[in-house]
Scaffold this active site. Sequence first.
Site, mmCIF file in Angstrom:
data_model
loop_
_atom_site.group_PDB
_atom_site.id
_atom_site.type_symbol
_atom_site.label_atom_id
_atom_site.label_comp_id
_atom_site.label_asym_id
_atom_site.label_seq_id
_atom_site.Cartn_x
_atom_site.Cartn_y
_atom_site.Cartn_z
ATOM 1 N NE ARG A 204 -4.470 0.075 2.120
ATOM 2 C CZ ARG A 204 -5.339 -0.265 3.066
ATOM 3 N NH1 ARG A 204 -4.921 -0.430 4.305
ATOM 4 N NH2 ARG A 204 -6.605 -0.450 2.771
ATOM 5 C CE LYS A 219 9.505 2.139 12.187
ATOM 6 N NZ LYS A 219 9.622 0.782 12.767
ATOM 7 C CB SER A 221 5.852 -3.474 12.471
ATOM 8 O OG SER A 221 5.714 -3.873 13.828
ATOM 9 C CD GLU A 298 -5.884 2.285 8.640
ATOM 10 O OE1 GLU A 298 -6.226 1.918 9.786
ATOM 11 O OE2 GLU A 298 -5.407 1.529 7.794
ATOM 12 C CB CYS A 332 -7.509 -0.678 11.636
ATOM 13 S SG CYS A 332 -7.478 -0.832 9.834
ATOM 14 C CG HIS A 495 -8.827 1.739 4.528
ATOM 15 N ND1 HIS A 495 -9.994 1.268 5.095
ATOM 16 C CD2 HIS A 495 -7.850 1.504 5.451
ATOM 17 C CE1 HIS A 495 -9.741 0.764 6.288
ATOM 18 N NE2 HIS A 495 -8.458 0.913 6.532
#
Length: 531
Positions: A204, A219, A221, A298, A332, A495
Amino acid sequence: MSKSVRVDPNIEHNKNKGLETSRKRGREDEGKENGEATEGTATALPSPLPQFIGGVPRSSSGSAVFDVEDPSTGEIFPFSCPRGTKADAEAALCTAAIVQPKWAATPANVRGEALKAMASVIRANRDALADLLASEQNKIHALAVIEIDYAAEYFEYYAGMARLFQGSIVNSDSPNENIYVHKIPLGVSVGICPWNFPVFVMARKIAPALLSGCVVVVKTSEVTPLTCALLAQLWANSRNPAMPPQGTWSVLTGLGSTVGAALVASPLVHIISMTGSVATGKEIMKIAADNMTKVSLELGGKAPAIVCKDADLTLTVKAIVSSRVNYSGQVCNACERVYVHEDIAQEFTSLLVAAMKAVKIGNPNDVDVDCCGLVNAAQLEKVHSMVQGSVKLGAKILCGGHVIPGPGYKFSPTVLTNVLQSSEIVQSEIFGPVLPILTFSTLSEAFKKANDSKYGLTSSIYTTNTHIIERSKSELRFGETYVNRENFEAIQGFHAGMRESGIGGADGVRGLEEYFATHVVYHRYDKNAGD
């Protein structure tokens, strides 16, 4: 631990593991045609992992590393990850800034072919990527396969837009003048990825940025960096000449407090796209303000489901349970609270409890399970604490409500009633397989309660009344509303959220627009030229 990951960047795997969501396109022949070799030497992830600066594997400038846990077993993967440094971030950004003008000048159709090449590598290594993703995330294998497939499809979707985006000509108030609205790439993009869908969200961040003519530094997680690193390794090893040139993309591992902070504070950056917590999003906005850097954030949600008295309860219960236990509720846009009409509350609740009790919890490679446990001990403790806190305030547990003994951070699917609208369990994001149920008597009351949240990402409504559906379009204050279906967005949609769920958005044509600036050119001409 004896885990190892060995993959070939150029050999296609066509085993039907999990749920197949993509079309088969004779990709072996396609690989030969586009220059990608169909044989090669298997590659293993090194330890510690490299940083992929400009798409080239390089050792981190620092020696500090961190380990990654397999949450389904509690064991440690045999790949340590660099903690990353400010120098790593600066190297990636400087490389990106140098190559960005040339990439922007590359024809859009060529940039689209680059996205197709990246997708081809994903599809060729589908099984290896899904296997590692399932273990790294404590995610059922079928869902891991879906994530890998959707990541590939995401690149292909944006590749298909290469000849579609366009500017416009605006009528001028002056004679003999045209106003041209050009779309130009913003420049250097930074993508900050979450732990819950790391590969898909990385796609994305990368696909629309590269198609627009931006270059991108991602970056990953620190909780789930391995599959993203494996994919970066595969991209770096690919011999397909259509792949994006060196410098156009980077994938870094490290902590948000060091690598992340250095990326978002840099004056070289023109847009920051981040998916994560509200607290982190707010901090990024503060830092970005120093350079007036554009942000697209988001930041999670607290999705309400409104169940009207005319709802098809069989469909409703199935959709809500699916939306709640998908990846153990760590999504989410998952349903986080339910408002049911008081006339059908008893029947609906009985059906929902039965369905939640029937949810099968297991390990990533178990057959015929609905979900696994949570991603780590901290997440398990958070969910358990929120449920216990609601009980202290008077909530009633109708099923679940407890930690399941053994490895895997498993929490039993839970249904709560007698909860307060103002309580933490209704107002704060749970991110676990827990559903609080409240009732309403009028639709206006339901809308008011649903909107009573600092979050505004997604929502859902269950009804057969088209007039109610029309009301929901104007009265529900959320970025997305799902009608009589599970909460899962489409890549061609948009989104985006309201309130503390973020700013900007992703997916579809509007998601691509995030990476463009407008350059308006006023051109006055001589109408007698050439006479």
